[in-house]
Design a protein around this motif. Structure first.
Motif, PDB file in Angstrom:
ATOM      1  N   LEU A   1       0.855  -1.182   0.000  1.00  0.00           N
ATOM      2  CA  LEU A   1       0.000   0.000   0.000  1.00  0.00           C
ATOM      3  C   LEU A   1       0.889   1.229   0.000  1.00  0.00           C
ATOM      4  CD1 LEU A   1      -2.784   1.411   0.311  1.00  0.00           C
ATOM      5  CD2 LEU A   1      -2.421   1.285   2.790  1.00  0.00           C
ATOM      6  N   MET A   2       0.634   2.139  -0.940  1.00  0.00           N
ATOM      7  CA  MET A   2       1.432   3.348  -1.072  1.00  0.00           C
ATOM      8  C   MET A   2       0.532   4.571  -1.127  1.00  0.00           C
ATOM      9  SD  MET A   2       3.794   1.701  -4.075  1.00  0.00           S
ATOM     10  CE  MET A   2       2.406   0.645  -4.548  1.00  0.00           C
ATOM     11  N   VAL A   3       1.066   5.696  -0.713  1.00  0.00           N
ATOM     12  CA  VAL A   3       0.476   7.000  -1.004  1.00  0.00           C
ATOM     13  C   VAL A   3       1.307   7.609  -2.112  1.00  0.00           C
ATOM     14  CG1 VAL A   3       0.146   9.351  -0.164  1.00  0.00           C
ATOM     15  CG2 VAL A   3      -0.535   7.425   1.261  1.00  0.00           C
ATOM     16  N   SER A   4       0.638   8.098  -3.151  1.00  0.00           N
ATOM     17  CA  SER A   4       1.338   8.726  -4.271  1.00  0.00           C
ATOM     18  C   SER A   4       0.840  10.161  -4.425  1.00  0.00           C
ATOM     19  CB  SER A   4       1.088   7.950  -5.573  1.00  0.00           C
ATOM     20  OG  SER A   4       1.577   6.629  -5.472  1.00  0.00           O
ATOM     21  N   THR A   5       1.775  11.085  -4.554  1.00  0.00           N
ATOM     22  CA  THR A   5       1.414  12.482  -4.776  1.00  0.00           C
ATOM     23  C   THR A   5       1.904  12.911  -6.149  1.00  0.00           C
ATOM     24  OG1 THR A   5       3.461  13.450  -3.880  1.00  0.00           O
ATOM     25  CG2 THR A   5       1.712  12.907  -2.303  1.00  0.00           C
ATOM     26  N   GLN A   6       1.143  13.793  -6.791  1.00  0.00           N
ATOM     27  CA  GLN A   6       1.508  14.314  -8.097  1.00  0.00           C
ATOM     28  C   GLN A   6       1.479  15.841  -8.039  1.00  0.00           C
ATOM     29  OE1 GLN A   6      -1.537  12.370  -7.902  1.00  0.00           O
ATOM     30  NE2 GLN A   6      -0.280  10.527  -7.828  1.00  0.00           N
ATOM     31  N   ALA A   7       2.523  16.464  -8.556  1.00  0.00           N
ATOM     32  CA  ALA A   7       2.603  17.918  -8.552  1.00  0.00           C
ATOM     33  C   ALA A   7       3.113  18.417  -9.906  1.00  0.00           C
ATOM     34  CB  ALA A   7       3.547  18.389  -7.441  1.00  0.00           C
ATOM     35  N   PRO A   8       2.270  19.186 -10.668  1.00  0.00           N
ATOM     36  CA  PRO A   8       0.878  19.507 -10.344  1.00  0.00           C
ATOM     37  C   PRO A   8      -0.014  18.268 -10.418  1.00  0.00           C
ATOM     38  CG  PRO A   8       1.416  20.249 -12.548  1.00  0.00           C
ATOM     39  CD  PRO A   8       2.697  19.770 -11.931  1.00  0.00           C
ATOM     40  N   GLU A   9      -1.309  18.473 -10.230  1.00  0.00           N
ATOM     41  CA  GLU A   9      -2.244  17.368 -10.072  1.00  0.00           C
ATOM     42  C   GLU A   9      -2.241  16.379 -11.235  1.00  0.00           C
ATOM     43  OE1 GLU A   9      -6.483  18.046 -10.715  1.00  0.00           O
ATOM     44  OE2 GLU A   9      -6.034  20.087 -11.377  1.00  0.00           O
ATOM     45  N   TRP A  10      -2.660  15.145 -10.909  1.00  0.00           N
ATOM     46  CA  TRP A  10      -2.823  14.106 -11.934  1.00  0.00           C
ATOM     47  C   TRP A  10      -3.986  14.483 -12.831  1.00  0.00           C
ATOM     48  CZ3 TRP A  10      -6.513  10.971 -13.985  1.00  0.00           C
ATOM     49  CH2 TRP A  10      -6.086   9.846 -14.715  1.00  0.00           C
ATOM     50  N   ARG A  11      -3.760  14.365 -14.142  1.00  0.00           N
ATOM     51  CA  ARG A  11      -4.826  14.606 -15.124  1.00  0.00           C
ATOM     52  C   ARG A  11      -4.733  13.531 -16.201  1.00  0.00           C
ATOM     53  NH1 ARG A  11      -6.496  20.447 -15.872  1.00  0.00           N
ATOM     54  NH2 ARG A  11      -6.737  19.844 -18.043  1.00  0.00           N
ATOM     55  N   SER A  12      -5.872  13.074 -16.659  1.00  0.00           N
ATOM     56  CA  SER A  12      -5.876  12.007 -17.656  1.00  0.00           C
ATOM     57  C   SER A  12      -5.205  12.443 -18.947  1.00  0.00           C
ATOM     58  CB  SER A  12      -7.309  11.545 -17.933  1.00  0.00           C
ATOM     59  OG  SER A  12      -8.099  12.626 -18.401  1.00  0.00           O
ATOM     60  N   ASP A  13      -5.299  13.753 -19.289  1.00  0.00           N
ATOM     61  CA  ASP A  13      -4.667  14.214 -20.524  1.00  0.00           C
ATOM     62  C   ASP A  13      -3.165  14.417 -20.356  1.00  0.00           C
ATOM     63  OD1 ASP A  13      -5.058  16.375 -18.819  1.00  0.00           O
ATOM     64  OD2 ASP A  13      -5.475  17.800 -20.428  1.00  0.00           O
ATOM     65  N   HIS A  14      -2.655  14.210 -19.138  1.00  0.00           N
ATOM     66  CA  HIS A  14      -1.215  14.271 -18.895  1.00  0.00           C
ATOM     67  C   HIS A  14      -0.621  12.887 -18.699  1.00  0.00           C
ATOM     68  CE1 HIS A  14      -1.045  18.751 -17.448  1.00  0.00           C
ATOM     69  NE2 HIS A  14      -1.488  18.611 -18.678  1.00  0.00           N
ATOM     70  N   LEU A  15      -1.431  11.848 -18.945  1.00  0.00           N
ATOM     71  CA  LEU A  15      -0.980  10.469 -18.786  1.00  0.00           C
ATOM     72  C   LEU A  15      -0.657   9.864 -20.143  1.00  0.00           C
ATOM     73  CD1 LEU A  15      -0.653   7.793 -17.174  1.00  0.00           C
ATOM     74  CD2 LEU A  15      -3.110   7.421 -17.547  1.00  0.00           C
ATOM     75  N   HIS A  16       0.530   9.309 -20.265  1.00  0.00           N
ATOM     76  CA  HIS A  16       0.945   8.613 -21.478  1.00  0.00           C
ATOM     77  C   HIS A  16       1.237   7.172 -21.080  1.00  0.00           C
ATOM     78  CE1 HIS A  16       1.458  12.616 -23.309  1.00  0.00           C
ATOM     79  NE2 HIS A  16       1.950  12.936 -22.126  1.00  0.00           N
ATOM     80  N   ILE A  17       0.611   6.233 -21.755  1.00  0.00           N
ATOM     81  CA  ILE A  17       0.711   4.850 -21.309  1.00  0.00           C
ATOM     82  C   ILE A  17       0.920   3.924 -22.501  1.00  0.00           C
ATOM     83  CG2 ILE A  17      -1.790   4.435 -21.407  1.00  0.00           C
ATOM     84  CD1 ILE A  17      -1.409   2.869 -18.731  1.00  0.00           C
ATOM     85  N   GLY A  18       1.744   2.909 -22.287  1.00  0.00           N
ATOM     86  CA  GLY A  18       1.982   1.923 -23.339  1.00  0.00           C
ATOM     87  C   GLY A  18       3.172   2.249 -24.212  1.00  0.00           C
ATOM     88  N   ALA A  19       3.720   1.222 -24.844  1.00  0.00           N
ATOM     89  CA  ALA A  19       4.867   1.373 -25.742  1.00  0.00           C
ATOM     90  C   ALA A  19       4.958   0.113 -26.594  1.00  0.00           C
ATOM     91  CB  ALA A  19       6.151   1.585 -24.947  1.00  0.00           C
ATOM     92  N   GLY A  20       5.942   0.112 -27.509  1.00  0.00           N
ATOM     93  CA  GLY A  20       6.066  -1.009 -28.430  1.00  0.00           C
ATOM     94  C   GLY A  20       7.508  -1.379 -28.701  1.00  0.00           C
TER      95      GLY A  20
END
Length: 212
Positions: free
Chosen positions: A164-183
């Motif tokens: 169990l972890m606490v994670s902080t994001q600065a500035p806030e987490w936003r879905s349009d700032h998330l990049h996921i996956g690769a090849g």
């Protein structure tokens, strides 16, 4: 490759208010931990229910929203909270937080369980493998910062029931700032950048977000 043997002061700079806020969050989570002594097998399920943690289809693991700072402020012309905070959890059934990249600085703080491997791959070419655990010293630490713009993934070590972890994001987490996956091209570019960065492990960390 750098295997961090302690915190990097440059990556952990934050104002006094941020330190106090983080301290309060972790203290509250640890108090929650201390008041519910149960067996490890049932402990994970108890935490999931108590914190209302939900599986994350793309990122992997489980997550529960704690909150974010208010009021918002303008960051790069966008109204955003200075910081957001979440519970993140890995279990033996969901042991990997898959490869992703945020445009925010993220800090992971281990509250209970582990150990967990955290992998960081930065555009500069720097790679790090950190172990979040309770064996404080040159190998394990309870806090792992991830600079903005770096790829990251986490994996529960064999034998661990959960983390169990606490994670902080600065500035806030936003879905349009998330990049996921690769090849394949991403793997070819980053393989062997660290002794741990084998093509097989990198492919495992990408998981179901593989982009052929």
């Amino acid at each position: 490759m750098a295997v961090r043997k302690g915190l990097n002061p440059k990556m952990m700079r934050r104002g006094a208010a941020g330190v106090l806020l983080l301290g309060g969050i972790v203290a509250g989570a640890q108090q929650f931990v201390a008041t519910r002594p149960v067996s490890p097998a049932s402990r994970a399920e108890q935490i999931i229910q108590a914190l209302d943690l939900r599986p994350q289809t793309r990122e992997g693991g489980l997550r529960g929203v704690i909150g974010r700072t208010m009021p918002e402020t303008l960051i790069d012309g966008k109204a955003m909270a200075v910081q957001s905070r979440n519970y993140d959890m890995l279990t033996s059934a969901l042991p990997i937080r898959y490869l992703h990249r945020l445009e925010s600085e993220e800090t992971h703080i281990l509250v209970e369980g582990g150990p967990v491997e955290v992998f960081v791959i930065c555009p500069s070419g720097r790679t790090e493998r950190d172990v979040m655990g309770r064996d404080y010293g040159p190998v394990e630490d309870a806090v792992v910062p991830v600079p903005a713009g770096c790829w990251q993934a986490a994996k529960l070590l064999p034998g661990a029931e959960f983390a169990l972890m606490v994670s902080t994001q600065a500035p806030e987490w936003r879905s349009d700032h998330l990049h996921i996956g690769a090849g394949p091209e991403w793997i070819r570019h980053h393989e062997r950048k660290g002794t741990w960065a084998t093509p097989e492990l990198l492919r495992e960390l990408i998981g179901p977000n593989w982009q052929p």
